[in-house]
Design an enzyme around this catalytic site. Structure first.
Site, PDB file in Angstrom:
ATOM      1  N   THR A 136       5.489   8.399   2.806  1.00 45.25           N
ATOM      2  CA  THR A 136       4.907   7.126   3.226  1.00 45.25           C
ATOM      3  C   THR A 136       5.986   6.097   3.585  1.00 45.25           C
ATOM      4  O   THR A 136       7.111   6.179   3.077  1.00 45.25           O
ATOM      5  CB  THR A 136       4.044   6.564   2.061  1.00 45.25           C
ATOM      6  OG1 THR A 136       3.772   5.196   2.290  1.00 45.25           O
ATOM      7  CG2 THR A 136       4.770   6.658   0.731  1.00 45.25           C
ATOM      8  N   ASP A 137       5.599   5.119   4.396  1.00 45.49           N
ATOM      9  CA  ASP A 137       6.537   4.025   4.712  1.00 45.49           C
ATOM     10  C   ASP A 137       6.712   3.085   3.512  1.00 45.49           C
ATOM     11  O   ASP A 137       7.616   2.249   3.502  1.00 45.49           O
ATOM     12  CB  ASP A 137       6.074   3.239   5.953  1.00 45.49           C
ATOM     13  CG  ASP A 137       4.708   2.579   5.801  1.00 45.49           C
ATOM     14  OD1 ASP A 137       4.031   2.794   4.773  1.00 45.49           O
ATOM     15  OD2 ASP A 137       4.300   1.848   6.727  1.00 45.49           O
ATOM     16  N   GLU A 138       5.839   3.239   2.490  1.00 41.27           N
ATOM     17  CA  GLU A 138       5.893   2.298   1.365  1.00 41.27           C
ATOM     18  C   GLU A 138       7.180   2.448   0.545  1.00 41.27           C
ATOM     19  O   GLU A 138       7.536   1.559  -0.217  1.00 41.27           O
ATOM     20  CB  GLU A 138       4.653   2.453   0.473  1.00 41.27           C
ATOM     21  CG  GLU A 138       3.390   2.250   1.285  1.00 41.27           C
ATOM     22  CD  GLU A 138       2.117   2.067   0.476  1.00 41.27           C
ATOM     23  OE1 GLU A 138       2.195   1.655  -0.687  1.00 41.27           O
ATOM     24  OE2 GLU A 138       1.040   2.339   1.040  1.00 41.27           O
ATOM     25  N   TYR A 162       3.182   3.862  -7.292  1.00 46.38           N
ATOM     26  CA  TYR A 162       2.919   4.865  -6.251  1.00 46.38           C
ATOM     27  C   TYR A 162       4.145   5.048  -5.364  1.00 46.38           C
ATOM     28  O   TYR A 162       4.650   6.171  -5.200  1.00 46.38           O
ATOM     29  CB  TYR A 162       1.709   4.448  -5.393  1.00 46.38           C
ATOM     30  CG  TYR A 162       1.606   5.202  -4.077  1.00 46.38           C
ATOM     31  CD1 TYR A 162       1.359   6.576  -4.058  1.00 46.38           C
ATOM     32  CD2 TYR A 162       1.772   4.539  -2.849  1.00 46.38           C
ATOM     33  CE1 TYR A 162       1.286   7.277  -2.852  1.00 46.38           C
ATOM     34  CE2 TYR A 162       1.694   5.235  -1.643  1.00 46.38           C
ATOM     35  CZ  TYR A 162       1.452   6.599  -1.655  1.00 46.38           C
ATOM     36  OH  TYR A 162       1.386   7.293  -0.460  1.00 46.38           O
ATOM     37  N   LYS A 166       6.663   8.292  -4.857  1.00 45.27           N
ATOM     38  CA  LYS A 166       6.877   8.960  -3.562  1.00 45.27           C
ATOM     39  C   LYS A 166       8.368   8.909  -3.214  1.00 45.27           C
ATOM     40  O   LYS A 166       8.922   9.878  -2.686  1.00 45.27           O
ATOM     41  CB  LYS A 166       6.052   8.295  -2.452  1.00 45.27           C
ATOM     42  CG  LYS A 166       4.556   8.511  -2.554  1.00 45.27           C
ATOM     43  CD  LYS A 166       4.123   9.974  -2.449  1.00 45.27           C
ATOM     44  CE  LYS A 166       4.259  10.561  -1.061  1.00 45.27           C
ATOM     45  NZ  LYS A 166       3.653  11.916  -0.956  1.00 45.27           N
TER      46      LYS A 166
HETATM   47  P1  NAD Z   1      -5.799  11.759  -0.862  1.00 43.26           P
HETATM   48  O1  NAD Z   1      -5.709  11.033  -2.179  1.00 43.26           O
HETATM   49  O2  NAD Z   1      -6.987  11.559   0.001  1.00 43.26           O
HETATM   50  O3  NAD Z   1      -5.674  13.325  -1.116  1.00 43.26           O
HETATM   51  C1  NAD Z   1      -4.793  13.882  -2.043  1.00 43.26           C
HETATM   52  C2  NAD Z   1      -5.210  15.333  -2.269  1.00 43.26           C
HETATM   53  O4  NAD Z   1      -4.258  15.923  -3.179  1.00 43.26           O
HETATM   54  C3  NAD Z   1      -6.591  15.490  -2.908  1.00 43.26           C
HETATM   55  O5  NAD Z   1      -7.302  16.529  -2.261  1.00 43.26           O
HETATM   56  C4  NAD Z   1      -6.290  15.854  -4.350  1.00 43.26           C
HETATM   57  O6  NAD Z   1      -7.295  16.658  -4.945  1.00 43.26           O
HETATM   58  C5  NAD Z   1      -4.981  16.598  -4.197  1.00 43.26           C
HETATM   59  N1  NAD Z   1      -4.187  16.565  -5.436  1.00 43.26           N
HETATM   60  C6  NAD Z   1      -3.886  15.471  -6.193  1.00 43.26           C
HETATM   61  N2  NAD Z   1      -3.147  15.833  -7.243  1.00 43.26           N
HETATM   62  C7  NAD Z   1      -2.960  17.185  -7.147  1.00 43.26           C
HETATM   63  C8  NAD Z   1      -2.272  18.130  -7.934  1.00 43.26           C
HETATM   64  N3  NAD Z   1      -1.633  17.772  -9.051  1.00 43.26           N
HETATM   65  N4  NAD Z   1      -2.262  19.424  -7.523  1.00 43.26           N
HETATM   66  C9  NAD Z   1      -2.916  19.799  -6.394  1.00 43.26           C
HETATM   67  N5  NAD Z   1      -3.605  18.940  -5.629  1.00 43.26           N
HETATM   68  C10 NAD Z   1      -3.616  17.651  -5.993  1.00 43.26           C
HETATM   69  O7  NAD Z   1      -4.455  11.371  -0.129  1.00 43.26           O
HETATM   70  P2  NAD Z   1      -4.161  11.203   1.439  1.00 43.26           P
HETATM   71  O8  NAD Z   1      -4.440   9.805   1.827  1.00 43.26           O
HETATM   72  O9  NAD Z   1      -4.781  12.321   2.174  1.00 43.26           O
HETATM   73  O10 NAD Z   1      -2.583  11.390   1.438  1.00 43.26           O
HETATM   74  C11 NAD Z   1      -1.980  12.673   1.563  1.00 43.26           C
HETATM   75  C12 NAD Z   1      -0.469  12.528   1.538  1.00 43.26           C
HETATM   76  O11 NAD Z   1      -0.052  11.660   2.595  1.00 43.26           O
HETATM   77  C13 NAD Z   1       0.072  11.922   0.246  1.00 43.26           C
HETATM   78  O12 NAD Z   1       1.261  12.599  -0.078  1.00 43.26           O
HETATM   79  C14 NAD Z   1       0.358  10.483   0.627  1.00 43.26           C
HETATM   80  O13 NAD Z   1       1.406   9.955  -0.152  1.00 43.26           O
HETATM   81  C15 NAD Z   1       0.749  10.615   2.079  1.00 43.26           C
HETATM   82  N6  NAD Z   1       0.495   9.433   2.931  1.00 43.26           N
HETATM   83  C16 NAD Z   1      -0.740   8.843   2.945  1.00 43.26           C
HETATM   84  C17 NAD Z   1      -0.968   7.758   3.787  1.00 43.26           C
HETATM   85  C18 NAD Z   1      -2.321   7.103   3.875  1.00 43.26           C
HETATM   86  O14 NAD Z   1      -2.464   6.084   4.573  1.00 43.26           O
HETATM   87  N7  NAD Z   1      -3.362   7.635   3.254  1.00 43.26           N
HETATM   88  C19 NAD Z   1       0.066   7.282   4.602  1.00 43.26           C
HETATM   89  C20 NAD Z   1       1.315   7.910   4.551  1.00 43.26           C
HETATM   90  C21 NAD Z   1       1.513   8.996   3.721  1.00 43.26           C
HETATM   91  P1  TYD Z   2      -4.879   0.269   0.893  1.00 47.53           P
HETATM   92  O1  TYD Z   2      -5.899   0.831   1.827  1.00 47.53           O
HETATM   93  O2  TYD Z   2      -5.065   0.427  -0.576  1.00 47.53           O
HETATM   94  O3  TYD Z   2      -3.472   0.855   1.358  1.00 47.53           O
HETATM   95  P2  TYD Z   2      -1.950   0.446   0.884  1.00 47.53           P
HETATM   96  O4  TYD Z   2      -2.011  -0.446  -0.266  1.00 47.53           O
HETATM   97  O5  TYD Z   2      -1.371   1.769   0.530  1.00 47.53           O
HETATM   98  O6  TYD Z   2      -1.317  -0.175   2.087  1.00 47.53           O
HETATM   99  O7  TYD Z   2      -4.759  -1.292   1.188  1.00 47.53           O
HETATM  100  C1  TYD Z   2      -4.421  -1.754   2.491  1.00 47.53           C
HETATM  101  C2  TYD Z   2      -4.261  -3.261   2.395  1.00 47.53           C
HETATM  102  O8  TYD Z   2      -5.542  -3.854   2.113  1.00 47.53           O
HETATM  103  C3  TYD Z   2      -3.358  -3.712   1.256  1.00 47.53           C
HETATM  104  O9  TYD Z   2      -2.614  -4.842   1.700  1.00 47.53           O
HETATM  105  C4  TYD Z   2      -4.307  -4.107   0.149  1.00 47.53           C
HETATM  106  C5  TYD Z   2      -5.533  -4.607   0.904  1.00 47.53           C
HETATM  107  N1  TYD Z   2      -6.838  -4.404   0.249  1.00 47.53           N
HETATM  108  C6  TYD Z   2      -7.742  -5.472   0.136  1.00 47.53           C
HETATM  109  O10 TYD Z   2      -7.461  -6.603   0.567  1.00 47.53           O
HETATM  110  N2  TYD Z   2      -8.961  -5.238  -0.440  1.00 47.53           N
HETATM  111  C7  TYD Z   2      -9.305  -4.012  -0.941  1.00 47.53           C
HETATM  112  O11 TYD Z   2     -10.426  -3.877  -1.507  1.00 47.53           O
HETATM  113  C8  TYD Z   2      -8.380  -2.922  -0.802  1.00 47.53           C
HETATM  114  C9  TYD Z   2      -8.721  -1.555  -1.326  1.00 47.53           C
HETATM  115  C10 TYD Z   2      -7.166  -3.167  -0.188  1.00 47.53           C
END
Ligand code: NAD
Ligand code: TYD
Length: 360
Positions: A136-138, A162, A166
């Site tokens: 992630t960019d975070e 988180y 990461k």
């Molecule tokens: P998500 O929470 O929707 O899915 C995570 C999946 O991993 C789930 O299916 C869960 O059951 C599985 N999981 C969790 N713990 C586990 C374990 N111990 N063993 C096996 N499986 C396990 O997450 P997402 O949003 O799909 O993100 C996927 C990846 O992408 C993550 O690594 C996250 O850090 C990264 N990412 C997400 C975003 C975003 O905006 N959602 C952006 C950049 C990077």
């Molecule tokens: P989120 O979707 O949790 O992603 P991330 O924190 O990983 O960027 O949140 C996106 C942005 O929205 C973040 O600045 C927090 C804000 N947010 C709200 O304002 N209200 C909400 O109920 C949630 C879940 C997030």
């Protein structure tokens, strides 16, 4: 036939990636999806693939070394695409330990098992084996000045449990590349949105609440900025990095689509208004009056933004989906999958929601 081991494939991005890969490569690839099925993992996301011979689901925890070793021993794995993680910042603030366990220790298990399976007696690796770590960019922290962007050389400065977990997992992957010449890549992507996203994250939460006439919780002043990318563009970037990228390198993936949270909420309200039929009783519920400013997230990062210049120059990837199109596609998907939303928001999630927002 090339075999992919995908971890976390029952989650949001993982399931979109698996669908994307089968659309792109058809039955010329095999995918083994390993997922522990936490609250965020949902096999309904992959229901249409269940009968395919070249798709296998294995329920296992990535921290379970024996289970992961067994999968490598029983299958000739060519690619690992590692999504499995705890992924929600608010949950990490309440319960950090599981983030360290899954994100750091689980990644260590994945790296160790892949290394053991692919390493040759002289310490080099079998040809054409690749591990991609989805991050992630975070990890880069928060941008304070306008016009600044994260690039691949930006120093890591994570703030939440988180992003710290990461960052730890990224460092392990880098250590394996530096120490063992382990064949890997890291992608650091901005915020994703699209089908199958669990409604604890901003966009699906706002869509779901608005359609029920529930409050739309906006943290702090609503001016925090995120760079939103349509999930299919992310899936495409991951595939392109594995096939065209230079091994051992990191690629930042971003949408060139910075928006304040309050803008996102307003766009969703306007788009719902446009898309709902006049005869639909939900149309009257969706108004700006639902917007409710609530207590800010602790340590809330102000702005994330990525300049995806390297991936564009080296690989030719760019974000194809404009936000106005991506958000319509996303809302349409949620319209057409009401049962999916009902299933994931019942039970435990309801309890979480009340605990999380009840006191705000
Ligand atoms: P998500 O929470 O929707 O899915 C995570 C999946 O991993 C789930 O299916 C869960 O059951 C599985 N999981 C969790 N713990 C586990 C374990 N111990 N063993 C096996 N499986 C396990 O997450 P997402 O949003 O799909 O993100 C996927 C990846 O992408 C993550 O690594 C996250 O850090 C990264 N990412 C997400 C975003 C975003 O905006 N959602 C952006 C950049 C990077
Ligand atoms: P989120 O979707 O949790 O992603 P991330 O924190 O990983 O960027 O949140 C996106 C942005 O929205 C973040 O600045 C927090 C804000 N947010 C709200 O304002 N209200 C909400 O109920 C949630 C879940 C997030």
């Amino acid at each position: 036939m090339r075999t992919y081991l995908v971890t976390g494939g029952a989650g949001f991005i993982g399931s979109n990636y698996i669908h994307y890969m089968f659309r792109k490569y058809g039955d010329t690839i095999k995918i083994i999806n390993v997922d522990a099925l936490t609250y965020a993992g949902n096999l309904e996301n992959l229901k249409d693939l269940e009968k395919k011979e070249n798709y296998i689901f294995i329920r296992a925890n990535i921290c379970d070394k024996e289970a992961i070793e067994k999968i490598f021993a029983e299958n000739e794995i060519d690619r690992v695409v590692h999504f499995a993680a705890e992924s929600h910042v608010d949950r990490s603030i309440r319960d950090p330990e599981i983030f360290v366990q899954t994100n750091v220790l689980g990644t260590a298990v994945m790296l160790n098992c892949a290394k053991a399976a692919w390493e040759l007696p002289d310490g080099s690796f079998q040809k054409d084996k690749k591990f991609l770590h989805v991050s992630t960019d975070e990890v880069y922290g928060s941008l304070e000045k306008e016009g600044e962007y994260f690039c691949e050389t930006t120093p890591y400065a994570p703030h939440s449990p988180y992003s710290a977990s990461k960052a730890g997992s990224d460092m392990l992957v880098k250590a394996y590349m530096d120490t063992y010449h382990f064949p890997a890549n890291i992608t650091n992507c901005s915020n994703n949105y699209g089908p199958y996203q669990f409604p604890e994250k901003l966009i699906p939460l706002i869509i779901n609440n608005a359609l029920q006439g529930r409050k739309l919780p906006v943290y702090g002043d609503g001016k925090n900025v995120r760079d939103w990318l349509y999930v299919e563009d992310h899936a495409k970037a991951i595939d392109m990095v594995q096939e065209k990228g230079r091994l051992f390198e990191t690629y930042n993936v971003g949408g060139h689509n910075e928006k304040q949270n309050i803008e996102i909420v307003n766009i969703i309200i306007e788009t719902l208004q446009e898309m709902l039929e006049d005869s639909d009783p939900r149309k009257a519920l969706v108004t700006r009056d639902l917007i409710t400013y609530v207590e800010d997230r602790k340590g809330h990062d102000r702005r994330y933004a990525i300049a995806p210049d390297k991936i564009k120059a080296q690989i030719g990837w760019y974000p194809e989906t404009m936000f106005k199109d991506g958000i319509r596609k996303t809302i349409k998907w949620y319209f057409e999958h009401e049962d999916w939303m009902k299933n994931v928001t019942s039970g435990d999630y309801q309890k979480y929601y009340n605990e999380m927002y009840g006191s705000r």
